[in-house]
Design a protein around this motif. Structure first.
Motif, PDB file in Angstrom:
ATOM      1  N   GLY A 155       0.817  -1.212   0.000  1.00 13.49           N
ATOM      2  CA  GLY A 155       0.000   0.000   0.000  1.00 13.49           C
ATOM      3  C   GLY A 155       0.848   1.258   0.000  1.00 13.49           C
ATOM      4  O   GLY A 155       0.579   2.211  -0.728  1.00 13.49           O
ATOM      5  N   TYR A 156       1.912   1.244   0.808  1.00 17.79           N
ATOM      6  CA  TYR A 156       2.804   2.397   0.847  1.00 17.79           C
ATOM      7  C   TYR A 156       3.602   2.530  -0.451  1.00 17.79           C
ATOM      8  O   TYR A 156       3.856   3.634  -0.929  1.00 17.79           O
ATOM      9  CB  TYR A 156       3.742   2.305   2.046  1.00 17.79           C
ATOM     10  CG  TYR A 156       3.045   2.612   3.347  1.00 17.79           C
ATOM     11  CD1 TYR A 156       2.615   3.901   3.638  1.00 17.79           C
ATOM     12  CD2 TYR A 156       2.798   1.611   4.282  1.00 17.79           C
ATOM     13  CE1 TYR A 156       1.967   4.187   4.816  1.00 17.79           C
ATOM     14  CE2 TYR A 156       2.148   1.887   5.471  1.00 17.79           C
ATOM     15  CZ  TYR A 156       1.737   3.174   5.733  1.00 17.79           C
ATOM     16  OH  TYR A 156       1.094   3.451   6.903  1.00 17.79           O
ATOM     17  N   ILE A 157       4.005   1.404  -1.028  1.00 17.41           N
ATOM     18  CA  ILE A 157       4.715   1.448  -2.309  1.00 17.41           C
ATOM     19  C   ILE A 157       3.807   1.997  -3.398  1.00 17.41           C
ATOM     20  O   ILE A 157       4.221   2.849  -4.205  1.00 17.41           O
ATOM     21  CB  ILE A 157       5.253   0.047  -2.673  1.00 17.41           C
ATOM     22  CG1 ILE A 157       6.395  -0.330  -1.732  1.00 17.41           C
ATOM     23  CG2 ILE A 157       5.722  -0.004  -4.127  1.00 17.41           C
ATOM     24  CD1 ILE A 157       6.891  -1.756  -1.881  1.00 17.41           C
ATOM     25  N   LEU A 158       2.557   1.536  -3.434  1.00 17.19           N
ATOM     26  CA  LEU A 158       1.603   2.032  -4.423  1.00 17.19           C
ATOM     27  C   LEU A 158       1.318   3.519  -4.227  1.00 17.19           C
ATOM     28  O   LEU A 158       1.269   4.283  -5.191  1.00 17.19           O
ATOM     29  CB  LEU A 158       0.299   1.226  -4.349  1.00 17.19           C
ATOM     30  CG  LEU A 158      -0.784   1.600  -5.344  1.00 17.19           C
ATOM     31  CD1 LEU A 158      -0.312   1.340  -6.774  1.00 17.19           C
ATOM     32  CD2 LEU A 158      -2.040   0.797  -5.063  1.00 17.19           C
ATOM     33  N   MET A 159       1.173   3.932  -2.973  1.00 16.34           N
ATOM     34  CA  MET A 159       0.913   5.338  -2.691  1.00 16.34           C
ATOM     35  C   MET A 159       2.113   6.202  -3.101  1.00 16.34           C
ATOM     36  O   MET A 159       1.948   7.255  -3.717  1.00 16.34           O
ATOM     37  CB  MET A 159       0.614   5.534  -1.201  1.00 16.34           C
ATOM     38  CG  MET A 159       0.259   6.975  -0.844  1.00 16.34           C
ATOM     39  SD  MET A 159      -0.150   7.194   0.888  1.00 16.34           S
ATOM     40  CE  MET A 159       1.396   6.796   1.678  1.00 16.34           C
ATOM     41  N   GLY A 165       4.458   5.458  -5.349  1.00 18.59           N
ATOM     42  CA  GLY A 165       4.577   5.425  -6.810  1.00 18.59           C
ATOM     43  C   GLY A 165       3.568   6.322  -7.488  1.00 18.59           C
ATOM     44  O   GLY A 165       3.884   7.029  -8.450  1.00 18.59           O
ATOM     45  N   SER A 166       2.333   6.306  -6.978  1.00 16.32           N
ATOM     46  CA  SER A 166       1.313   7.167  -7.583  1.00 16.32           C
ATOM     47  C   SER A 166       1.620   8.638  -7.324  1.00 16.32           C
ATOM     48  O   SER A 166       1.352   9.501  -8.163  1.00 16.32           O
ATOM     49  CB  SER A 166      -0.070   6.803  -7.071  1.00 16.32           C
ATOM     50  OG  SER A 166      -0.155   7.000  -5.672  1.00 16.32           O
ATOM     51  N   PHE A 167       2.220   8.944  -6.193  1.00 20.22           N
ATOM     52  CA  PHE A 167       2.626  10.316  -5.887  1.00 20.22           C
ATOM     53  C   PHE A 167       3.677  10.785  -6.890  1.00 20.22           C
ATOM     54  O   PHE A 167       3.581  11.882  -7.450  1.00 20.22           O
ATOM     55  CB  PHE A 167       3.181  10.363  -4.457  1.00 20.22           C
ATOM     56  CG  PHE A 167       3.712  11.707  -4.043  1.00 20.22           C
ATOM     57  CD1 PHE A 167       2.855  12.717  -3.644  1.00 20.22           C
ATOM     58  CD2 PHE A 167       5.078  11.954  -4.044  1.00 20.22           C
ATOM     59  CE1 PHE A 167       3.343  13.952  -3.265  1.00 20.22           C
ATOM     60  CE2 PHE A 167       5.570  13.187  -3.664  1.00 20.22           C
ATOM     61  CZ  PHE A 167       4.701  14.185  -3.269  1.00 20.22           C
ATOM     62  N   VAL A 168       4.682   9.951  -7.152  1.00 22.79           N
ATOM     63  CA  VAL A 168       5.739  10.300  -8.098  1.00 22.79           C
ATOM     64  C   VAL A 168       5.173  10.433  -9.506  1.00 22.79           C
ATOM     65  O   VAL A 168       5.500  11.376 -10.241  1.00 22.79           O
ATOM     66  CB  VAL A 168       6.872   9.252  -8.048  1.00 22.79           C
ATOM     67  CG1 VAL A 168       7.855   9.439  -9.181  1.00 22.79           C
ATOM     68  CG2 VAL A 168       7.592   9.311  -6.708  1.00 22.79           C
ATOM     69  N   LEU A 169       4.317   9.513  -9.920  1.00 21.07           N
ATOM     70  CA  LEU A 169       3.719   9.576 -11.256  1.00 21.07           C
ATOM     71  C   LEU A 169       2.849  10.822 -11.433  1.00 21.07           C
ATOM     72  O   LEU A 169       2.876  11.460 -12.481  1.00 21.07           O
ATOM     73  CB  LEU A 169       2.891   8.323 -11.530  1.00 21.07           C
ATOM     74  CG  LEU A 169       3.679   7.050 -11.796  1.00 21.07           C
ATOM     75  CD1 LEU A 169       2.728   5.862 -11.928  1.00 21.07           C
ATOM     76  CD2 LEU A 169       4.521   7.190 -13.051  1.00 21.07           C
ATOM     77  N   PHE A 170       2.077  11.161 -10.409  1.00 20.16           N
ATOM     78  CA  PHE A 170       1.215  12.342 -10.495  1.00 20.16           C
ATOM     79  C   PHE A 170       2.043  13.606 -10.679  1.00 20.16           C
ATOM     80  O   PHE A 170       1.795  14.401 -11.589  1.00 20.16           O
ATOM     81  CB  PHE A 170       0.349  12.464  -9.240  1.00 20.16           C
ATOM     82  CG  PHE A 170      -0.409  13.755  -9.169  1.00 20.16           C
ATOM     83  CD1 PHE A 170      -1.527  13.949  -9.949  1.00 20.16           C
ATOM     84  CD2 PHE A 170       0.018  14.778  -8.341  1.00 20.16           C
ATOM     85  CE1 PHE A 170      -2.228  15.152  -9.904  1.00 20.16           C
ATOM     86  CE2 PHE A 170      -0.672  15.977  -8.286  1.00 20.16           C
ATOM     87  CZ  PHE A 170      -1.793  16.167  -9.071  1.00 20.16           C
ATOM     88  N   TRP A 171       3.055  13.801  -9.825  1.00 14.83           N
ATOM     89  CA  TRP A 171       3.850  15.026  -9.926  1.00 14.83           C
ATOM     90  C   TRP A 171       4.722  15.022 -11.170  1.00 14.83           C
ATOM     91  O   TRP A 171       4.998  16.077 -11.751  1.00 14.83           O
ATOM     92  CB  TRP A 171       4.670  15.260  -8.664  1.00 14.83           C
ATOM     93  CG  TRP A 171       3.772  15.756  -7.567  1.00 14.83           C
ATOM     94  CD1 TRP A 171       3.404  15.084  -6.452  1.00 14.83           C
ATOM     95  CD2 TRP A 171       3.093  17.009  -7.531  1.00 14.83           C
ATOM     96  NE1 TRP A 171       2.538  15.844  -5.710  1.00 14.83           N
ATOM     97  CE2 TRP A 171       2.330  17.040  -6.349  1.00 14.83           C
ATOM     98  CE3 TRP A 171       3.043  18.113  -8.367  1.00 14.83           C
ATOM     99  CZ2 TRP A 171       1.543  18.125  -5.988  1.00 14.83           C
ATOM    100  CZ3 TRP A 171       2.258  19.201  -8.009  1.00 14.83           C
ATOM    101  CH2 TRP A 171       1.523  19.199  -6.835  1.00 14.83           C
ATOM    102  N   GLY A 172       5.144  13.859 -11.618  1.00 12.11           N
ATOM    103  CA  GLY A 172       5.877  13.777 -12.876  1.00 12.11           C
ATOM    104  C   GLY A 172       5.009  14.197 -14.049  1.00 12.11           C
ATOM    105  O   GLY A 172       5.457  14.903 -14.956  1.00 12.11           O
ATOM    106  N   ALA A 173       3.736  13.778 -14.030  1.00 13.55           N
ATOM    107  CA  ALA A 173       2.813  14.171 -15.097  1.00 13.55           C
ATOM    108  C   ALA A 173       2.534  15.673 -15.055  1.00 13.55           C
ATOM    109  O   ALA A 173       2.451  16.326 -16.102  1.00 13.55           O
ATOM    110  CB  ALA A 173       1.514  13.390 -14.978  1.00 13.55           C
TER     111      ALA A 173
END
Length: 84
Positions: free
Chosen positions: A12-16, A18-26
């Motif tokens: 759950g923490y890894i997914l959270m 990763g999604s944080f990095v992907l969101f800000w990268g986008a």
């Protein structure tokens, strides 16, 4: 009704994260692409092939600065235009 105790576990923490990095990268990628699209008119030389080429611009700048005289300017300009 399901009960959630707030324990996401490692995945759950890894997914959270990763999604944080992907969101800000986008978001950052969108800002960069938008600024490049809007800022294309500010480039010094247009490589799109419209109007005189870069070499002619540089030659005109040298002539304007007084680095070359009129006869040398016209001779070099003729060479540039008839080389193609």
């Amino acid at each position: 009704m399901m009960y959630w105790d707030g324990n996401m576990g490692v995945w759950g923490y890894i997914l959270m994260g990763g999604s944080f990095v992907l969101f800000w990268g986008a978001v950052i990628t969108a800002i960069v692409l938008f600024s490049r699209t809007v800022g294309t008119g500010n480039r010094r030389y247009d490589a799109g092939g419209h109007g005189p080429g870069i070499a002619e611009h540089l030659l005109a700048e040298r002539f304007a600065r007084g680095e070359i005289d009129e006869s040398e300017y016209t001779a070099r300009l003729n060479v540039l235009r008839h080389r193609a």
